[in-house]
Design an enzyme around this catalytic site. Structure first.
Site, short mmCIF file in Angstrom:
data_model
loop_
_atom_site.label_atom_id
_atom_site.label_comp_id
_atom_site.label_asym_id
_atom_site.label_seq_id
_atom_site.Cartn_x
_atom_site.Cartn_y
_atom_site.Cartn_z
N LYS A 1 46.81 101.22 62.46
CA LYS A 1 47.70 100.10 62.06
C LYS A 1 48.51 100.48 60.82
O LYS A 1 49.72 100.30 60.78
CB LYS A 1 46.85 98.85 61.77
CG LYS A 1 47.59 97.77 61.02
CD LYS A 1 46.73 96.57 60.75
CE LYS A 1 46.01 96.58 59.42
NZ LYS A 1 46.86 96.44 58.22
N ASN A 2 47.82 101.04 59.83
CA ASN A 2 48.50 101.30 58.55
C ASN A 2 49.46 102.49 58.60
O ASN A 2 50.22 102.70 57.67
CB ASN A 2 47.46 101.49 57.44
CG ASN A 2 46.84 100.17 57.03
OD1 ASN A 2 47.22 99.12 57.54
ND2 ASN A 2 45.87 100.22 56.13
N ARG B 1 51.80 91.86 54.33
CA ARG B 1 52.39 92.47 53.15
C ARG B 1 53.32 93.65 53.49
O ARG B 1 54.31 93.90 52.79
CB ARG B 1 51.24 92.95 52.27
CG ARG B 1 51.68 93.53 50.99
CD ARG B 1 50.50 93.79 50.10
NE ARG B 1 50.85 94.76 49.09
CZ ARG B 1 51.50 94.45 47.99
NH1 ARG B 1 51.84 93.21 47.75
NH2 ARG B 1 51.81 95.38 47.12
N CYS C 1 46.69 89.68 53.10
CA CYS C 1 45.34 89.23 52.78
C CYS C 1 45.30 88.66 51.37
O CYS C 1 46.02 89.13 50.48
CB CYS C 1 44.37 90.40 52.83
SG CYS C 1 44.01 90.96 54.49
N ARG D 1 48.61 91.26 44.33
CA ARG D 1 49.39 92.20 45.13
C ARG D 1 50.90 92.11 44.90
O ARG D 1 51.68 91.78 45.80
CB ARG D 1 49.06 92.04 46.62
CG ARG D 1 47.60 92.26 46.87
CD ARG D 1 47.26 92.29 48.33
NE ARG D 1 47.49 93.59 48.92
CZ ARG D 1 47.15 93.92 50.16
NH1 ARG D 1 46.59 93.06 50.93
NH2 ARG D 1 47.38 95.13 50.61
N ASP E 1 39.29 99.57 52.02
CA ASP E 1 39.28 98.89 53.32
C ASP E 1 37.93 99.01 54.04
O ASP E 1 37.75 98.42 55.10
CB ASP E 1 40.42 99.41 54.22
CG ASP E 1 41.77 98.90 53.76
OD1 ASP E 1 41.83 98.05 52.85
OD2 ASP E 1 42.80 99.37 54.31
N ARG F 1 44.42 90.74 63.23
CA ARG F 1 45.52 91.46 62.57
C ARG F 1 45.30 92.96 62.62
O ARG F 1 46.27 93.73 62.59
CB ARG F 1 45.62 91.04 61.09
CG ARG F 1 46.20 89.67 60.87
CD ARG F 1 46.39 89.41 59.40
NE ARG F 1 47.04 90.53 58.76
CZ ARG F 1 46.83 90.93 57.50
NH1 ARG F 1 46.03 90.26 56.72
NH2 ARG F 1 47.46 91.97 57.01
C1 UD1 Z 1 47.76 99.57 51.60
C2 UD1 Z 1 47.05 99.24 52.90
C3 UD1 Z 1 45.78 98.43 52.64
C4 UD1 Z 1 44.91 99.16 51.63
C5 UD1 Z 1 45.69 99.55 50.38
C6 UD1 Z 1 44.89 100.42 49.42
C7 UD1 Z 1 48.82 99.10 54.55
C8 UD1 Z 1 49.65 98.25 55.43
N1 UD1 Z 1 47.95 98.48 53.75
O1 UD1 Z 1 48.12 98.33 51.01
O2 UD1 Z 1 45.09 98.26 53.86
O3 UD1 Z 1 43.85 98.31 51.26
O4 UD1 Z 1 46.87 100.29 50.74
O5 UD1 Z 1 44.44 101.55 50.09
O6 UD1 Z 1 48.89 100.31 54.58
N2 UD1 Z 1 50.18 97.23 43.15
C9 UD1 Z 1 50.92 96.73 42.11
N3 UD1 Z 1 52.29 96.69 42.24
C10 UD1 Z 1 52.92 97.15 43.36
C11 UD1 Z 1 52.15 97.67 44.43
C12 UD1 Z 1 50.78 97.71 44.29
O7 UD1 Z 1 50.38 96.31 41.10
O8 UD1 Z 1 54.16 97.09 43.42
C13 UD1 Z 1 48.71 97.28 43.02
C14 UD1 Z 1 48.01 96.41 44.08
O9 UD1 Z 1 47.92 95.06 43.68
C15 UD1 Z 1 46.67 97.08 44.17
C16 UD1 Z 1 47.01 98.56 43.98
O10 UD1 Z 1 48.27 98.59 43.32
O11 UD1 Z 1 45.83 96.65 43.15
C17 UD1 Z 1 47.10 99.38 45.23
O12 UD1 Z 1 47.94 98.74 46.17
P1 UD1 Z 1 48.75 99.53 47.28
O13 UD1 Z 1 48.24 100.93 47.38
O14 UD1 Z 1 50.19 99.34 47.06
O15 UD1 Z 1 48.31 98.75 48.60
P2 UD1 Z 1 49.20 98.32 49.82
O16 UD1 Z 1 50.25 99.32 50.10
O17 UD1 Z 1 49.59 96.90 49.66
#
Ligand code: UD1
Length: 417
Positions: free
Chosen positions: A22-23, A92, A116, A121, A305, A397
């Site tokens: 999925k990711n 997201r 989620c 986030r 995850d 999902r």
């Molecule tokens: C992706 C995955 C999710 C996984 C996560 C961490 C997908 C669709 N989702 O989510 O399943 O749990 O990686 O491996 O691939 N953050 C900020 N600002 C930003 C972006 C992120 O503060 O602009 C923070 C987030 O709140 C979190 C951390 O950085 O605490 C990591 O988030 P991120 O790696 O961006 O996760 P996702 O890409 O949302």
């Protein structure tokens, strides 16, 4: 509303085929927006988030159809630049269309995402990095209004924190930017490598120049291509934990074991017997489960995850374990429900103390997020009697045919309306 009923405490045996990731599929689908040629994608999982991303692309003007198991995407007439709240709110990854729309059109209006409820986030890292490529943006009533008056221009960017989504958005955007972009402190999750491989296949010029650094030279031509997405490593990890927690005996197929070496090593230390073949992992769960301290971390660390799933397993360990959640600040929502089933887990900030030697009791439960829902199924599989899991749309999902896959290996599980 649909529910899942589980009648637990039987041992599971057999083979489970892992679906496509999925990711990985989500950013690859978003990246097809760069192209005006056809893209053929294989191995997409049949899960709700993929359906949502396909609907989002269709709302942007993509023509998309399934031909047997293959998805055909034709973006030759794709011309809309507005991603609505109604489509982005549940997922997201919707924010991932921002990078390619800006690269292609120089402006876009994209809703701030949902997904989620595991933390605030934000998308500040995405937006700050895009502004280094020449993007100006304003947030008005929940929408990012972004323009690149001179088009995207390559730049040197260091992510202040490792972010999977921001790395993906920037890789996709920089692929069509003018000149050279260097991205430092990138996430290196296997799904990012899959996205990069896809982009290279459609003609982008991207190179890993250090462990966490990419060099991207913008191109103007994109090729037609066929691509098969990688296996879902979180689904694979989930079924490995299923075997470990039910003292089961499972063959997990369609995987590349070395991609999930951390998870395999962790489960071995906890006590599972694991043998690995080229595209297959054989696991036998042990009655004796050893305690362990685990902290989640960016790849190649232990994945956030899988945190909820491994917590269920550690409830059955011989002694107390500690879990530290280092990625998301609010990812212990499964704890209250697990405690209702008899677990003894206490949390303090991002740390959880997990008491061992727990026999879960069947219960009626409420799912709160994608991985939390699956952890409730795992606990229910070990509990004698009937458990009912509500709000399973979270589960749908990200897990393809979960009840069918579990039923095939002997679980008593069914979906009811
Ligand atoms: C992706 C995955 C999710 C996984 C996560 C961490 C997908 C669709 N989702 O989510 O399943 O749990 O990686 O491996 O691939 N953050 C900020 N600002 C930003 C972006 C992120 O503060 O602009 C923070 C987030 O709140 C979190 C951390 O950085 O605490 C990591 O988030 P991120 O790696 O961006 O996760 P996702 O890409 O949302």
């Amino acid at each position: 509303m649909q529910k899942i009923e589980v009648f637990g405490a039987n041992k599971l045996k057999g083979q489970i085929n892992i679906s496509g990731s999925k990711n990985s599929s989500l950013p690859i689908l978003a990246a097809t927006l760069l192209s005006s040629k056809r893209v053929y994608l294989n191995n997409l999982p049949k899960v709700k988030d993929i359906e949502t991303m396909i609907n989002l692309l269709k709302s942007l003007g993509s023509k998309i159809k399934f031909d047997k198991k293959r998805l055909i995407i034709d973006n030759s007439k794709q011309n809309k630049k507005f991603a609505s709240y109604s489509l982005v709110k549940t997922m997201r990854a919707g924010i991932l269309v921002l990078g390619p729309l800006l690269a292609k059109f120089g402006n876009a209006k994209v809703s701030l995402p949902g997904g989620c409820s595991i933390g605030t986030r934000p998308v500040d890292i995405h937006l700050n990095a895009l502004s280094k490529l020449g993007v100006k943006y304003k947030i008005i009533q929940g929408y990012v209004h972004a323009t690149a008056p001179k088009g995207l221009i390559g730049s040197k960017i260091r992510f202040p924190k490792i972010s999977v989504g921001a790395t993906e958005n920037l890789i996709i955007a920089a692929s069509l930017a003018k000149g050279i972009t260097i991205l430092n402190n990138c996430a290196i999750e296997p799904e990012i490598k899959d996205l990069v491989n896809f982009l290279i296949k459609i003609g982008c010029n991207i190179k890993w120049v250090a462990k966490r650094s990419l060099k991207i030279i913008g191109v103007s031509e994109i090729n037609e291509t066929t691509y098969s997405v990688m296996f879902d490593r979180i689904e694979a990890g989930t079924y490995l934990v299923v075997a470990a927690v039910t003292e089961g005996n499972l063959n997990i197929k369609n995987v590349i074991p070395n991609i999930i070496q951390t998870e395999i090593n962790t489960l071995k230390k906890i006590g599972a017997k694991i043998t690995v073949k080229k595209n297959e992992i054989h696991i036998i769960g042990n009655r004796k489960i050893k305690n362990m301290n685990i902290k989640t971390a960016p790849y190649p660390g232990f994945p956030t995850d899988l945190q909820a799933q491994i917590m269920v397993l550690l409830c059955k360990a011989n002694k107390k374990s500690l879990i530290k959640e280092d990625i998301f600040e609010n990812r212990f929502m499964h704890v209250a429900e697990l405690n209702r089933m008899g677990a003894k887990i206490s949390t303090n900030g991002n740390k959880a103390v997990v008491e061992g030697n727990i026999n879960f009791a069947a219960a009626e439960l409420m799912a709160t997020d994608l991985r939390a829902s699956v952890s409730l199924i795992l606990a229910a599989l070990t509990a004698k009697g009937k458990s009912v899991i509500n709000r399973i749309y979270h589960l749908d999902r990200g897990y393809e045919n979960i009840e069918k896959k579990l039923k095939k290996v002997g679980a008593k599980i069914r979906r009811v309306n």
